[in-house]
Design a protein around this motif. Structure first.
Motif, PDB file in Angstrom:
ATOM      1  N   LYS A 191       1.430   3.272  -1.426  1.00 54.58           N
ATOM      2  CA  LYS A 191       1.900   3.109  -2.804  1.00 54.58           C
ATOM      3  C   LYS A 191       1.048   3.906  -3.796  1.00 54.58           C
ATOM      4  O   LYS A 191       1.127   3.669  -5.000  1.00 54.58           O
ATOM      5  N   ARG A 193       1.302   6.939  -4.908  1.00 53.44           N
ATOM      6  CA  ARG A 193       2.072   7.719  -5.881  1.00 53.44           C
ATOM      7  C   ARG A 193       2.557   6.831  -7.024  1.00 53.44           C
ATOM      8  O   ARG A 193       2.627   7.278  -8.173  1.00 53.44           O
ATOM      9  N   TYR A 194       2.883   5.576  -6.712  1.00 47.98           N
ATOM     10  CA  TYR A 194       3.280   4.656  -7.782  1.00 47.98           C
ATOM     11  C   TYR A 194       2.074   4.269  -8.637  1.00 47.98           C
ATOM     12  O   TYR A 194       2.197   4.091  -9.855  1.00 47.98           O
TER      13      TYR A 194
END
Length: 270
Positions: A191, A193-194
């Motif tokens: 996660k 990139r989030y």
């Protein structure tokens, strides 16, 4: 003392109220001391602007009460940062009775590091992040008559300082979530990139300008803190796996069976 496991809902509320009263009372003492020395504290807080502008006559008062209110604001935020150790201590005092002995060994350093990380984040912002941002903004005022109010300066200063102080708690938050089994290092990396999007949005809220370069400068340390938290989560996960393997190997699982006839080692593995 009353057993915390036997305390009712209102007993816990009473304990919380007492802790809050003690925290606020000690903070008020720190605030009064800071307010007594408000002028030298404000002079210290203004050093980044003085060093950049090479002048000590920078602040203008648009209202008669503005210098007094600015000194009070400086004392308030400074005392709040210095009192963070008090708040974390009473938070520990509130939750400690409900923890097991093993959990306390984890919680004690966790609470201490929460306070230290918060203060370290405030110091890092004051020494490095805020002076750079201030220098960048001052370049836009080149050739202009530079006169600022004390309150506007403190507002921007503590926006950076408090924002970075809270951001420095990120590794410990991820460590706690990994300890209770809510996240893993693989999940955090997946996660990432989030997390980048969320961190840049938070940096945009903290920074006073929409400039992407300043936003990146503020977001970069927070991304490093996220990766640090991911590494701590991996260490916790690895330690838990080693403890689990040691527990399975230490049990006589080859011959021991539970009540339904299933080997104990197989139940643990499940």
């Amino acid at each position: 003392m009353t057993d915390p496991n036997e305390m009712g809902f209102f007993d816990h509320l009473e304990e919380l109220r007492n802790r809050l009263i003690k925290s606020v009372g000690l903070w008020l003492i720190v605030f009064v001391i800071c307010f007594i020395y408000a002028k030298p504290i404000f002079a210290w807080l203004a050093e980044p602007l003085v060093e950049i502008s090479k002048s000590e006559h920078l602040f203008a008062a648009t209202r008669f009460e503005e210098p007094f209110l600015a000194n009070m604001r400086a004392a308030f935020w400074t005392s709040l940062i210095l009192s963070s150790l008090i708040f974390f201590y009473h938070f520990w005092g509130f939750v400690a009775p409900a923890l097991t002995k093993e959990e306390k060994w984890f919680a004690i350093p966790f609470i201490i590091f929460m306070a230290l990380f918060f203060i370290a984040g405030c110091w890092f912002s004051f020494e490095y992040v805020f002076p750079y941002a201030l220098s960048y903004l001052m370049e836009w005022n080149a050739g202009e008559l530079n006169a600022f109010t004390r309150s506007s300066y403190l507002h921007m200063l503590f926006l950076f300082v408090m924002g970075m102080g809270v951001s420095f708690e990120l590794p410990l938050v991820l460590l706690f979530l990994a300890k209770v089994g809510l996240v893993t290092s693989g999940f955090l990396l997946d996660k990432f990139r989030y997390a980048v999007v969320i961190i840049f949005i938070a940096a945009a809220i903290i920074t006073p300008t929409p400039d992407p370069f300043m936003q990146t400068f503020l977001a970069a340390p927070i991304l490093l803190l996220y990766l640090l938290g991911t590494g701590l989560a991996w260490l916790v996960q690895k330690k838990d796996e080693e403890e689990f393997e040691a527990m399975v190997q230490g049990a006589d699982g080859d011959s021991a069976e539970d009540q339904d006839g299933t080997p104990i080692s197989e139940d643990w593995q499940k």
